[in-house]
Motif scaffolding. Structure first.
Motif, mmCIF file in Angstrom:
data_model
loop_
_atom_site.group_PDB
_atom_site.id
_atom_site.type_symbol
_atom_site.label_atom_id
_atom_site.label_comp_id
_atom_site.label_asym_id
_atom_site.label_seq_id
_atom_site.Cartn_x
_atom_site.Cartn_y
_atom_site.Cartn_z
ATOM 1 N N ALA A 146 -4.340 5.342 -6.126
ATOM 2 C CA ALA A 146 -4.771 4.874 -4.807
ATOM 3 C C ALA A 146 -3.625 4.972 -3.796
ATOM 4 O O ALA A 146 -3.825 5.363 -2.640
ATOM 5 C CB ALA A 146 -5.274 3.435 -4.906
ATOM 6 N N TRP B 50 -1.264 7.053 -3.616
ATOM 7 C CA TRP B 50 -1.026 8.441 -3.178
ATOM 8 C C TRP B 50 -1.700 8.719 -1.828
ATOM 9 O O TRP B 50 -1.193 9.527 -1.035
ATOM 10 C CB TRP B 50 -1.534 9.421 -4.249
ATOM 11 C CG TRP B 50 -1.246 10.863 -3.978
ATOM 12 C CD1 TRP B 50 -0.072 11.529 -4.178
ATOM 13 C CD2 TRP B 50 -2.173 11.855 -3.486
ATOM 14 N NE1 TRP B 50 -0.201 12.860 -3.844
ATOM 15 C CE2 TRP B 50 -1.483 13.087 -3.415
ATOM 16 C CE3 TRP B 50 -3.519 11.808 -3.102
ATOM 17 C CZ2 TRP B 50 -2.092 14.268 -2.966
ATOM 18 C CZ3 TRP B 50 -4.125 12.985 -2.661
ATOM 19 C CH2 TRP B 50 -3.413 14.197 -2.597
ATOM 20 N N SER B 51 -2.827 8.038 -1.574
ATOM 21 C CA SER B 51 -3.528 8.202 -0.282
ATOM 22 C C SER B 51 -2.642 7.831 0.903
ATOM 23 O O SER B 51 -2.933 8.242 2.035
ATOM 24 C CB SER B 51 -4.794 7.322 -0.235
ATOM 25 O OG SER B 51 -5.764 7.735 -1.170
ATOM 26 N N GLN B 52 -1.621 7.007 0.682
ATOM 27 C CA GLN B 52 -0.803 6.466 1.785
ATOM 28 C C GLN B 52 0.435 7.318 2.069
ATOM 29 O O GLN B 52 1.252 6.948 2.901
ATOM 30 C CB GLN B 52 -0.343 5.038 1.456
ATOM 31 C CG GLN B 52 -1.413 4.122 0.893
ATOM 32 C CD GLN B 52 -2.602 3.939 1.801
ATOM 33 O OE1 GLN B 52 -2.476 4.051 3.019
ATOM 34 N NE2 GLN B 52 -3.763 3.679 1.211
#
Lengths: 176, 176
Positions: free
Chosen positions: A31, A33-35
């Protein structure tokens, strides 16, 4: 590993490297990694911790339940994650006497029965003498307070694992 | 396995049994344990799905990123989970020709590049001819729609895994 390298990873590489920053919760790294991009270790860590803080209570308890007991069944069976094995070993928890092990087993069971999750502690910041003392102390805390304490330990563990992966100097490698 | 047995499990047993209902996300099973007792398969499944639905978008993408490519690197290396191995095998994805495998690899890579998560499909409800067709079709969907579609596939996979674990009759075993 510097942050340019981290920011260039596809999600598969990222989860391979950071998937166990939070014990047995690759979902969280996946999750986070989305940031990307991340500026430095603190920035990366902030996203891991924000994800934990935003979960409902059941999810936060779920994170704790993915952790093994200290000096427990998994350590004896050799099924700990590599990170957890190292951490428990560094605290001397892999070379307990039979008596020390039994004492911890009993306290771990009492703790699990009381709180519905295992006793989680950043073992690298503790030692074999301090672990049972701390377990006995926390066994008497209120559940809401103890959940906060345990998540604080998850974050200490995650911080130390990130430092291991990125190197102590990574906190000074700014892309900004 | 009946629901009385499920409801009597401590969290360790529960995560051992249900930890891979959502691929490589034991955190979700560990969170769902907080919602016990469960009345039947649908009730148990409802809690898994509600947890997924309540996650922020990054967390939902994170779930997808914990899934392997169909007929991908992990299948070739033999590092799939037992469940995923069986599912890919039942769709004939473990016995592709070199040409079919290369076609899927190319489409999988295009899909990952477009959406930032792997192509997820309930393989047991498909077959080796349908998989690349469906992949090509979904490759052209809008990202928000595709995220919903992919999470729908995660739920189909989870449903079938729960049926495997609990038996087809479990949906009629009511405790109420």
């Amino acid at each position: 590993m510097n942050m340019e390298k981290v920011n260039s990873m596809d999600f598969g590489e990222f989860v391979d490297v950071f998937g166990n920053v939070i014990e047995r919760c690759p979902l969280i790294a996946a999750a986070v990694w989305s940031q990307r991009p991340f500026f430095d270790l603190e920035d990366l860590e902030k996203h891991f911790f924000a994800f934990i803080d935003a979960l409902p209570q059941s999810g936060q308890e779920g994170i704790l339940r993915c952790h093994p007991d200290l000096a427990g069944r998994e350590q004896q069976r050799g099924t700990l994650t590599a990170e957890s094995q190292r951490e428990q070993s560094s605290a001397g928890l892999t070379s307990l006497s039979a008596e020390e092990r039994q004492q911890l087993e009993k306290l771990n069971a009492q703790y699990r029965a009381r709180f519905g999750f295992p006793f989680v502690l950043a073992a690298r910041l503790s030692d074999r003498a301090a672990v049972p003392r701390e377990l006995e102390r926390r066994l008497h805390c209120q559940p809401a307070q103890e959940l906060r304490t345990a998540l604080g330990e998850v974050k200490k563990i995650g911080h130390l694992r990130l430092v291991d992966l990125l190197g102590a100097d990574s906190s000074r490698l700014k892309l900004r």
